[in-house]
Design an enzyme around this catalytic site. Structure first.
Site, PDB file in Angstrom:
ATOM      1  N   GLY A  10      -1.130  14.265   6.165  1.00 53.92           N
ATOM      2  CA  GLY A  10      -0.185  13.820   5.142  1.00 53.92           C
ATOM      3  C   GLY A  10      -0.851  13.782   3.774  1.00 53.92           C
ATOM      4  CG  PHE A  11       0.375  13.025  -0.960  1.00 56.27           C
ATOM      5  CD1 PHE A  11      -0.536  13.831  -1.629  1.00 56.27           C
ATOM      6  CD2 PHE A  11       1.005  11.994  -1.664  1.00 56.27           C
ATOM      7  CE1 PHE A  11      -0.825  13.611  -2.983  1.00 56.27           C
ATOM      8  CE2 PHE A  11       0.722  11.772  -2.999  1.00 56.27           C
ATOM      9  CZ  PHE A  11      -0.198  12.574  -3.662  1.00 56.27           C
ATOM     10  CB  ILE A  12      -1.807   8.866   1.071  1.00 57.10           C
ATOM     11  CG1 ILE A  12      -0.674   8.832   0.020  1.00 57.10           C
ATOM     12  CG2 ILE A  12      -2.857   7.817   0.744  1.00 57.10           C
ATOM     13  CD1 ILE A  12       0.112   7.523  -0.035  1.00 57.10           C
ATOM     14  CE1 TYR A 151       8.087   3.985   4.748  1.00 58.15           C
ATOM     15  CE2 TYR A 151       8.974   3.362   2.609  1.00 58.15           C
ATOM     16  CZ  TYR A 151       7.894   3.708   3.405  1.00 58.15           C
ATOM     17  OH  TYR A 151       6.638   3.770   2.856  1.00 58.15           O
ATOM     18  CE  LYS A 155       4.978   2.346   6.258  1.00 51.80           C
ATOM     19  NZ  LYS A 155       3.631   2.710   6.682  1.00 51.80           N
TER      20      LYS A 155
END
Ligand code: NAD
Ligand code: UGA
Length: 322
Positions: A10-12, A151, A155
């Site tokens: 993924g991006f991070i 979402y 979290k």
């Protein structure tokens, strides 16, 4: 130090792995390479990590306890960084179940195994979208009990379950609430890369709502430095905002900044606002400064300039679709 990093394609996750590997950490990265967005971006990111000798990639799912058990047994991580997640705010309305099985149950698997295999520290990626309805700039001690997307709700569940594992077993848990992260090879479901690709391809740019909604856009390298500082500097249970911490930038302003960088006008199409969207985000970063000594370094103009440079040099040739 041995690190288990989830969501490494993924991006991070990818940028975090790159920084850790350059710092000589030993990184085992896992990812299920799901197709929520074009996997060519995930393959591109992994290809950048392959040359590192201290890196190992294992394809697999954090929802699969048996798979994870084998990984823990073999990798013997001292630190777990859980970045794997379903992360789309608006998409979470379409398929809420997967947001809970991954973000809540997957995180629970990792917590359980962290206790079983004596992990010293657990880092959980959380979100600014938990602050819906609160007064800005957002402070970590605000009650965040009114999430407006599945979402964000998932979290919140992951955050509080992680607290329970700190309380019961003394696992050091650092929850990092990131604020809309952007930069080279970011997510194509998010405004920054979406708008850039549409404008480069001379396609209409879709805005949900008026475009006056704003975000505390935070550059990827700053986020990654914050993650690594939290591995190195603190213990116990902490929730920490990582955001730019300046007056937020509106979606329309973001487009104007791209217009200046690309030297062309955007053709904007306005669509109905999405009920799961927050109006604005803005981080209070006093806690990150005092506990970590963290300070964001990259302003939005510089961050977007680097993003556009990357897109023109490499990004456009990856061939990903939105
Ligand atoms: P991303 O979607 O690019 O990365 C997540 C990765 O996790 C993906 O590569 C995906 O394939 C993997 N993954 C998803 N479900 C999995 C599963 N069940 N098993 C194994 N791997 C799985 O998202 P990102 O932007 O890099 O976000 C990383 C984390 O940071 C997420 O937890 C996200 O909620 C959080 N976050 C991101 C932002 C942001 O602005 N990008 C802001 C706040 C929080
Ligand atoms: C982002 C990430 O997607 C989440 O994973 C993360 O948790 C969250 O930031 C965070 O800060 O914690 P979001 O703010 O929705 O969520 O980021 P974008 O997808 O970039 O959207 C920003 C704004 O642009 C929203 O108001 C959205 O409606 C708008 N937008 C997005 C458009 O108008 N058009 C698009 O095509 C995409």
């Amino acid at each position: 130090m041995r690190i288990l990093l989830t969501g490494v394609a993924g991006f991070i996750g990818w940028k975090t792995a790159e920084f850790l590997l350059k710092d000589d950490y030993e990184v085992t990265g896992i990812d299920n390479i799901n197709d929520y967005y074009d996997i060519r971006l995930k393959e591109y990111r992994l290809s950048k990590l392959k040359p590192f000798k201290n890196f190992r990639f294992i394809k697999g799912d954090i929802e699969n306890h048996e798979f994870l058990k084998e990984v823990f047994e073999e990798a013997k991580p001292q630190v777990v960084i859980n970045l794997a997640a379903r992360a789309g705010v608006r998409a979470s309305i379409e398929n809420p179940h997967i947001y809970y099985t991954t973000n809540v149950m997957g995180n629970l698997n990792l917590l359980e195994l962290s206790i079983k295999y004596n992990v010293e520290k657990f880092i959980l990626a959380s979100t600014s979208s938990l602050y819906a309805g609160q007064k800005m700039p957002f402070k970590e001690d605000l009650a965040v009990n009114t999430p407006i997307s599945p979402y964000a709700a998932s979290k919140k569940s992951a955050e509080v379950t992680s607290y329970t594992y700190y309380y019961l077993y003394g696992l050091n848990v650092i929850v990092l609430r990131f604020f809309t992260v952007y930069g080279p090879a970011s997510r194509p479901d998010m405004a920054p890369l979406r708008f850039l690709k549409w404008m480069y391809d001379n396609k209409p740019v879709t805005i949900y709502g008026t475009g006056d909604q704003s975000r505390d856009f935070t550059y990827i390298d700053d986020i990654v430095r914050g993650i690594i500082m939290s591995i190195e500097k603190i213990n116990g249970f902490e929730i920490i905002n990582l955001g730019r911490g300046k007056k937020p930038v509106s979606i329309i302003e973001l487009i104007h900044k791209y217009e200046a960088l690309l030297g062309k006008k955007a053709h904007i199409v306005f669509k109905a606002p999405n009920k799961a969207d927050m109006e604005s985000t803005w981080a209070d970063i006093t806690k990150a400064k005092s506990l970590l000594g963290w300070e964001p370094e990259v302003y939005i103009d510089e961050g977007l300039k680097r993003t556009v440079e990357w897109y023109l040099k490499e990004g456009k040739d990856i061939g990903f679709e939105l």
